[in-house]
Design an enzyme around this catalytic site. Structure first.
Site, short mmCIF file in Angstrom:
data_model
loop_
_atom_site.label_atom_id
_atom_site.label_comp_id
_atom_site.label_asym_id
_atom_site.label_seq_id
_atom_site.Cartn_x
_atom_site.Cartn_y
_atom_site.Cartn_z
CD GLU A 52 -1.12 -2.49 2.19
OE1 GLU A 52 0.34 -1.91 1.92
OE2 GLU A 52 -1.64 -2.66 3.35
CB CYS A 75 -0.63 -3.81 8.89
SG CYS A 75 -0.05 -3.18 8.07
CB CYS A 84 -1.42 -0.29 5.43
SG CYS A 84 0.29 -0.89 4.65
CB ALA A 154 11.93 -36.80 -10.31
CG LEU A 204 20.58 -30.67 -2.07
CD1 LEU A 204 20.20 -30.86 -0.50
CD2 LEU A 204 19.36 -31.26 -2.87
NE ARG A 207 22.78 -26.30 -9.58
CZ ARG A 207 22.15 -27.91 -9.05
NH1 ARG A 207 22.31 -27.76 -7.65
NH2 ARG A 207 22.73 -28.80 -10.05
CD GLU A 291 14.73 -31.76 -5.05
OE1 GLU A 291 15.23 -30.72 -5.01
OE2 GLU A 291 14.97 -32.57 -6.73
CB VAL A 296 12.95 -38.46 3.00
CG1 VAL A 296 12.85 -37.26 3.97
CG2 VAL A 296 14.34 -38.49 3.86
CG ASP A 298 6.91 -44.64 4.58
OD1 ASP A 298 8.01 -45.26 5.17
OD2 ASP A 298 6.01 -44.59 3.82
#
Ligand SMILES: Nc1c(/N=C/[C@H](O)[C@H](O)[C@H](O)COP(=O)(O)O)[nH]c(=O)[nH]c1=O
Ligand SMILES: Nc1c(N[C@@H]2O[C@H](COP(=O)(O)O)[C@@H](O)[C@H]2O)[nH]c(=O)[nH]c1=O
Ligand SMILES: [Zn+2]
Length: 362
Positions: A52, A75, A84, A154, A204, A207, A291, A296, A298
């Site tokens: 704002e 806010c 604001c 993936a 990790l 890019r 990822e 992990v 599971d």
């Protein structure tokens, strides 16, 4: 142009700041006077001016008697920036159109109250669903104090994340992998298990040609097997936190800490996902990108800790009984306990398919 089209513009402004504003929400604002856009703006970074403020500053004198569109309730508290609502009142804005209330207990409805007390016309709910979807991470974090968890897999068409010999580069194509890097940019932290570190030695980092933010790297490593020469230790482009348990050898912890790794110890011999999320929430992580790997995944599945699932499927067949799938570990033994999901989006990215789904019932 009408209220919906001006709010749509404000949402587009907010949307473009994805990945920049954490732990604050993305907010866009447009000021309109006699059918003419006289100001617009978006919140760019936590601790800096709100949307704002930018829009009203651009409007200048024309803000008087104008209408302001904001994707989140203005806010009314003194956070890192002044309220604001005071600015809106001071500049003689005549009408305020808001997409959705702010769930932040500091604001929640008090912004609207203050505006109405100043005889300003306030309308709430224009494109409300879109505004809530855009800030689902902020809304989740403000009410749970734990990170919103996006889990990404993936796989090949037959559900494999690697061949039986552990080869996985690459299953999905460049376009899909670039999409994944955009997701990394948008998250405060990225999490993988020690299995993935040992199998892929991933970096990790994000890019993307146009640049992007590197999320904090979080490694689940109960017995502290992270190799001292792994990329996530050597590469200093992002912080690395290794989450371990009471089983971790003190000497290994000292060696990792000497190399700049932050070791986070849970007070048990196993890392419970619910505890992990509380710890990360307390450390200000509002969004977590999981990822993998399959073990992990599971553990997040069984902890019902997935808020959104993003699945990339490549038109490839790998086969092989030993070839790992995207969820291993224990799973659910009864089909009625399988996690029901609602599919929200299916689209083609390059040669691959991207499916976004959310657990039924939130
Ligand atoms: N193997 C594939 C993936 N594999 C993802 C792995 O879990 C690991 O995150 C990668 O090795 C990432 O490494 P780095 O961070 O780029 O150095 N993820 C994908 O989206 N497609 C694939 O084909
Ligand atoms: N970003 C944003 C709002 N964010 C609200 O203000 C809180 C952050 O306040 P501060 O620490 O002062 O930046 C944040 O938690 C959320 O409730 N509000 C708005 O009117 N417009 C904005 O553009
Ligand atoms: Zn504000």
């Amino acid at each position: 142009m009408n209220d919906v089209s001006y709010m749509h513009l404000a949402l587009q402004l907010a949307e473009r700041t994805k990945g920049q504003t954490s732990p604050n929400p993305m907010v866009g604002s447009v000021v309109v006077k006699n059918g003419e856009i006289v100001g617009m703006g978006a919140h760019l970074k936590a601790g800096t001016e709100h949307a704002e403020v930018h829009a009203i500053k651009m409007a200048g004198e024309k803000a008087k008697e104008a209408t302001i569109y904001v994707t989140l309730e203005p806010c009314s508290h003194h956070g890192k920036t002044p309220p604001c609502t005071d600015l809106i009142i001071k500049n003689g804005i005549k009408r305020v159109v808001i997409a959705t209330l702010d769930p932040n207990p500091l604001v929640a409805g008090s912004g609207i109250e203050k505006l109405r007390e100043a005889n300003i016309e306030v309308e709430v709910g224009v494109l409300e669903q879109e505004a809530r979807e855009l800030n689902k991470v902020f809304f989740h974090f403000i009410s749970n104090c734990t990170p919103f968890v996006t889990l990404k897999t993936a796989t090949s068409l037959d559900g494999k994340i690697a061949t039986s010999t552990g080869q996985s580069k690459w299953i999905t194509g460049d376009a899909a992998r670039t999409d994944v890097h955009q997701l990394r940019h948008e998250h405060d932290a990225i999490l993988v298990g020690i299995g993935t570190v040992l199998a892929d030695n991933p970096t990790l980092t994000t890019r993307i040609e146009t640049g992007g933010k590197n999320p904090i790297r979080i490694i689940l490593d109960r017995t502290l097997r992270t190799p001292l020469d792994s990329n996530i230790v050597i590469n200093k482009e992002a912080e690395t936190w290794v989450v371990t348990s009471v089983q971790a050898p003190k000497t290994k912890q000292d060696e990792l800490e000497k190399l700049g790794v932050k070791v986070v110890k849970v007070a048990h011999d196993k890392i419970k996902i619910k505890d992990l999320l509380q710890i990360l929430g307390k450390k200000g992580i509002t969004s977590l990108f999981v990822e993998g790997g399959s073990a992990v995944n599971d553990s997040f599945l069984r902890a019902h800790a997935i808020n959104e699932l993003i699945t990339y499927i490549a038109p490839k067949l790998i086969g092989g009984k030993e070839a790992p799938t995207s969820f291993s570990g224990i799973g659910f033994s009864k089909i009625e306990n399988a996690l029901p999901l609602t599919i929200k989006e299916v689209k083609q990215i390059g040669d691959d398919i991207k499916i976004v789904s959310v657990p039924k019932g939130g």
